[in-house]
Write a protein that holds these residues in place. Structure first.
Motif, PDB file in Angstrom:
ATOM      1  N   UNK A  76       0.695  -1.250   0.178  1.00  0.00           N
ATOM      2  CA  UNK A  76       0.001  -0.178  -0.065  1.00  0.00           C
ATOM      3  C   UNK A  76       1.098   1.212  -0.070  1.00  0.00           C
ATOM      4  N   UNK A  77       0.676   2.159  -0.941  1.00  0.00           N
ATOM      5  CA  UNK A  77       1.230   3.452  -0.622  1.00  0.00           C
ATOM      6  C   UNK A  77       0.339   4.667  -0.918  1.00  0.00           C
ATOM      7  N   UNK A 134      -3.798  14.670  10.568  1.00  0.00           N
ATOM      8  CA  UNK A 134      -4.558  13.746  10.334  1.00  0.00           C
ATOM      9  C   UNK A 134      -4.536  12.482  11.352  1.00  0.00           C
ATOM     10  N   UNK A 135      -5.017  12.539  12.368  1.00  0.00           N
ATOM     11  CA  UNK A 135      -4.872  11.491  13.452  1.00  0.00           C
ATOM     12  C   UNK A 135      -5.516  10.271  13.068  1.00  0.00           C
ATOM     13  N   UNK A 136      -6.453  10.268  12.063  1.00  0.00           N
ATOM     14  CA  UNK A 136      -7.367   9.116  11.828  1.00  0.00           C
ATOM     15  C   UNK A 136      -6.377   8.043  11.096  1.00  0.00           C
ATOM     16  N   UNK A 137      -5.774   8.918   9.861  1.00  0.00           N
ATOM     17  CA  UNK A 137      -4.858   8.310   8.940  1.00  0.00           C
ATOM     18  C   UNK A 137      -3.711   7.934   9.843  1.00  0.00           C
ATOM     19  N   UNK A 138      -3.021   8.573  10.414  1.00  0.00           N
ATOM     20  CA  UNK A 138      -1.754   8.072  11.336  1.00  0.00           C
ATOM     21  C   UNK A 138      -2.215   7.124  12.362  1.00  0.00           C
ATOM     22  N   UNK A 139      -3.445   7.011  12.959  1.00  0.00           N
ATOM     23  CA  UNK A 139      -3.715   6.043  13.833  1.00  0.00           C
ATOM     24  C   UNK A 139      -3.945   4.652  13.050  1.00  0.00           C
ATOM     25  N   UNK A 140      -4.602   4.742  11.944  1.00  0.00           N
ATOM     26  CA  UNK A 140      -4.848   3.574  11.077  1.00  0.00           C
ATOM     27  C   UNK A 140      -3.319   3.094  10.752  1.00  0.00           C
ATOM     28  N   UNK A 141      -2.601   3.877  10.157  1.00  0.00           N
ATOM     29  CA  UNK A 141      -1.277   3.474   9.479  1.00  0.00           C
ATOM     30  C   UNK A 141      -0.305   2.810  10.622  1.00  0.00           C
ATOM     31  N   UNK A 169      -2.216  -3.985   9.311  1.00  0.00           N
ATOM     32  CA  UNK A 169      -2.132  -5.081   8.849  1.00  0.00           C
ATOM     33  C   UNK A 169      -3.237  -5.334   7.721  1.00  0.00           C
ATOM     34  N   UNK A 170      -4.593  -4.738   7.861  1.00  0.00           N
ATOM     35  CA  UNK A 170      -5.427  -4.982   6.948  1.00  0.00           C
ATOM     36  C   UNK A 170      -5.137  -3.953   5.438  1.00  0.00           C
ATOM     37  N   UNK A 171      -4.255  -3.261   5.768  1.00  0.00           N
ATOM     38  CA  UNK A 171      -3.618  -2.348   4.592  1.00  0.00           C
ATOM     39  C   UNK A 171      -2.728  -3.414   3.575  1.00  0.00           C
ATOM     40  N   UNK A 172      -1.951  -3.948   4.547  1.00  0.00           N
ATOM     41  CA  UNK A 172      -0.963  -4.823   3.975  1.00  0.00           C
ATOM     42  C   UNK A 172      -1.472  -5.981   3.224  1.00  0.00           C
TER      43      UNK A 172
END
Length: 185
Positions: free
Chosen positions: A1-2, A19-26, A33-36
């Motif tokens: 994922x990029x 962007x705390x939501x994106x940082x938190x998700x990453x 792991x869902x992104x991977x």
């Protein structure tokens, strides 16, 4: 994922460093792991889903344009009566998704997406023209569709049948409410 550089809060060129939501998700042990392990489009069995949602960020104008597998996936969801949710630059799929009869999915639809007014604000903030073309300008070239937008950065979402579109990230609540309403029917 990029991530595209402007959307990644950890990129120096970002517009969204907080962007705390994106940082938190990453960085979340489970969610990252869902992104991977995101399945390939080729492996998606649409009968297992009620809807498909596509997010924005700056990347879709570049990466979605020639992705015919993605266009077909969206068309297949639509032609099978599923809900289509597109928000921000993800709505660019309305410009290219062609149905099996050869018509654009956007034909006869009213929808929204990242408007020219917000593109101009982004260009001014970054001191450069970010995108060589825009969703609104391209949509208005199609006489068979209606593109609408609210004031810059205002929350705005539209439901036209199975298709739900949101103007940008500030529209997430309205977009989500429309999506939940559609799924409840």
């Amino acid at each position: 994922m990029e991530f595209d550089g402007f959307s990644d809060p950890e990129n120096e060129a970002t517009q969204y460093p907080n962007d705390l939501i994106t940082l938190g998700f990453k960085h979340h042990a489970t969610f990252s792991k869902l992104l991977d392990n995101t399945p390939s489009i080729a492996d998606v069995n649409i009968s297992q889903y009620d809807a498909v949602c596509v997010a924005g960020g700056g990347g879709p104008l570049v990466t979605f344009k020639d992705d015919t597998a993605l266009h077909k996936l969206i068309a297949d969801f639509y032609e099978n009566g599923k809900i289509i949710g597109l928000i921000c630059h993800g709505t660019c799929l309305m410009l290219w998704t062609t149905l099996s009869d050869g018509t654009l999915m956007a034909d006869g639809k009213t929808w929204t997406g990242y408007p020219d007014s917000e593109e101009q604000m982004m260009d001014a903030a970054l001191g450069t023209k970010v995108n060589e073309y825009t969703i609104e300008t391209e949509a208005k070239k199609n006489p068979n569709t209606t593109f609408e937008s609210a004031a810059p950065l205002a929350p705005f979402a539209i439901r036209d049948g199975q298709i739900i579109t949101g103007q940008q990230q500030h529209s997430t609540r309205l977009f989500s409410d429309l999506l939940i309403e559609a799924l409840a029917e």
